[in-house]
Structure formats: structure tokens, C-alpha cells
Design an enzyme around this catalytic site. Structure first.
Site, PDB file in Angstrom:
ATOM      1  N   HIS A 100      56.594  70.004 157.623  1.00 33.75           N
ATOM      2  CA  HIS A 100      57.184  69.724 156.307  1.00 33.75           C
ATOM      3  C   HIS A 100      58.710  69.658 156.451  1.00 33.75           C
ATOM      4  CE1 HIS A 100      58.324  70.086 152.124  1.00 33.75           C
ATOM      5  NE2 HIS A 100      57.072  69.789 151.814  1.00 33.75           N
ATOM      6  N   GLU A 160      56.076  61.451 153.291  1.00 32.33           N
ATOM      7  CA  GLU A 160      56.818  62.222 152.288  1.00 32.33           C
ATOM      8  C   GLU A 160      58.326  62.103 152.540  1.00 32.33           C
ATOM      9  OE1 GLU A 160      55.703  66.058 150.096  1.00 32.33           O
ATOM     10  OE2 GLU A 160      56.712  66.766 151.880  1.00 32.33           O
TER      11      GLU A 160
HETATM   12  P1  PGA Z   1      57.044  68.140 145.072  1.00 34.44           P
HETATM   13  O1  PGA Z   1      56.848  68.721 146.539  1.00 34.44           O
HETATM   14  O2  PGA Z   1      55.694  67.660 144.608  1.00 34.44           O
HETATM   15  O3  PGA Z   1      57.553  69.284 144.284  1.00 34.44           O
HETATM   16  O4  PGA Z   1      58.020  67.021 145.173  1.00 34.44           O
HETATM   17  C1  PGA Z   1      56.024  68.084 147.466  1.00 34.44           C
HETATM   18  C2  PGA Z   1      56.193  68.712 148.816  1.00 34.44           C
HETATM   19  O5  PGA Z   1      57.328  69.076 149.166  1.00 34.44           O
HETATM   20  O6  PGA Z   1      55.229  68.868 149.550  1.00 34.44           O
END
Ligand code: PGA
Length: 237
Positions: A100, A160
Site C-alpha cells: 500500500h 490505486e
Molecule cells: P480511500 O482509501 O478509500 O479512503 O481513498 C483507499 C485505500 O487507501 O486503500
């Protein structure tokens, strides 16, 4: 119909009591409005301290959700104070988030660290949920670990972009078209596999991401902290 993965990433939130309440409230609502989970896998990733209790409550409440972790150690075992190994997690989770962007940003996690973690997860039959910030990062993973391509079917990939992650309660998602384009490029590079989108997903925008052909689910942070909002996301998916 494609199978959708909805993964709640609670980050550093929720005590044992909070977790119990979340699962209880989720369960009460599901009793009134049953969920159709034929094509959906629901995964909740709390912190290490509540994994065991979350499993216990989910079982007691007869909830069709799986429990995942948010991180694992890059070491097998030994003198690594504070680390939680894949072997320790094996009996508690079926999924584990790795790489992440917050772990990279705040804990200095490198691409090599992430590859080591993936090797352990695959060895212990825990499905890695691998976050990819951009395509150059994917390329770096591919160059460092043959597992990324050879065992791609056993990994769930999440596109992401860090800028799309919510902050201070504010949502700032990527556009569904851009997310779809990048998910498509990831599939082109590693072959047909699951690609989720992460970053500011909520009940208002989830369907616009899931209607994109290359997107197979979502990693949800902020909006997953409220069980009723997370349920709305599952319903609107
Ligand atoms: P968020 O976070 O939905 O609050 O943007 C997603 C993540 O960081 O996995």
C-alpha cells in the site's frame, strides 16, 4: 457475470469494541435487507489486534465475509521486534494487502520488501492484494519477482493512484475511464487476472467504476469505516 471483490481497508482504525459494533450493525442491517452475494466476495481488513475477534464475530453472526490483514513481515521469523509473519497470519486470514502506498510513504517500504512479502504470502496460501500506484511500479515488481507474472492468477492487483486516496474525509477519485485504462494496461502486461480500483470509492461512485470492463472490484478505505455506507457500496456495486 464477473466476480467483484469489495475489500474494506480499515487502516489504523477501530478497537476490538469498534470492530464488534461494526460487525453487529452490518449483520443487523443484512437481516432486514439480505445481500445477494452470488458474484461478490466481501473482505474486511482490520488491524492485527482484532483479527482473531473479527473472525470469531463474523462466524458467530453467520456473516459471509472473509477477513484479511493489511500487512505482513518480510521476514520468516526470528529477531524482528514488532513483526507479524505470514505463518502467524495463516490461521487468521485468507487475504493480505501488500505494498500500500501509505506503507511506502510512512514506513519506507521498498519494491524488494513487497516482493519478499508476496513470496511468503503465496507460500502460506494467503492471497496477496497487491497495490500498484502506477505502471512503472508494476514494471519494477515484474523485474524483481517472477511470481508477479508466473503466479498472477493467485494475486489480486489493485490500481490505486496515491493522489486518489481520500484525505481528511474528502473524496478525490480518479476518473473511472482513467482507472479502466490503467487496469487494462496492467492486464496487458501480466495477463488476465483480477484488477481492483482503489481511491475514494464510495456508494455514490462505485457503480461508475464497476461498469468499466477492466475493473473487478474496489479497495475501500474511508467509506468502509461506516458499516451502513459499506453495505450501500456492496449493494450499488
Ligand atoms: P480511500 O482509501 O478509500 O479512503 O481513498 C483507499 C485505500 O487507501 O486503500
Amino acid at each position: 457475470m464477473k466476480k467483484l471483490f469489495l475489500i474494506a481497508n480499515w487502516k489504523s482504525n477501530k478497537t476490538i469494541e469498534d470492530t464488534e459494533k461494526w460487525l453487529h450493525d452490518f449483520s443487523e442491517k443484512v437481516k432486514i435487507e439480505p445481500l445477494n452475494l452470488d458474484n461478490k466476495e466481501i473482505i474486511v481488513c482490520p488491524s492485527f489486534t482484532v483479527l482473531e475477534h473479527a473472525n470469531y464475530c463474523a462466524k458467530n453472526l453467520n456473516l459471509s465475509i472473509k477477513i484479511g490483514a493489511q500487512n505482513i513481515s518480510k521476514f520468516r521469523e526470528g529477531a524482528y521486534t514488532g513483526e507479524v509473519s505470514a505463518e502467524m497470519l495463516e490461521s487468521l486470514v485468507v487475504y493480505c494487502i501488500v505494498g500500500h502506498s501509505e506503507r511506502r510513504k510512512y514506513f519506507g517500504e521498498t519494491d524488494d520488501d513487497v516482493i519478499e512479502k508476496i513470496k511468503f504470502l503465496l507460500g502460506y496460501k494467503i492471497t496477496p492484494v497487491l497495490c500498484i500506484s502506477d505502471l512503472s511500479q508494476l514494471e519494477s515488481y515484474v523485474n524483481r519477482g517472477k511470481q508477479i507474472i508466473e503466479r498472477a492468477e493467485e494475486i489480486i492487483f489493485v490500481y490505486e493512484p496515491p493522489d486518489a486516496i481520500s484525505g481528511g474525509g474528502e473524496y478525490k477519485p480518479d476518473s473511472p475511464e482513467d482507472a479502466n485504462l490503467n487496469a487494462g494496461k496492467i492486464k496487458e502486461r501480466i495477463g488476465e487476472t483480477k484488477i481492483l480500483y482503489g481511491g475514494s470509492v464510495n456508494s455514490d461512485n462505485v457503480s461508475s467504476f464497476f461498469s468499466q470492463p477492466n475493473i473487478d472490484g474496489a479497495l475501500v478505505g474511508q467509506a468502509s469505516l461506516d458499516p451502513l455506507e459499506f453495505l450501500r457500496i456492496i449493494k450499488n456495486a
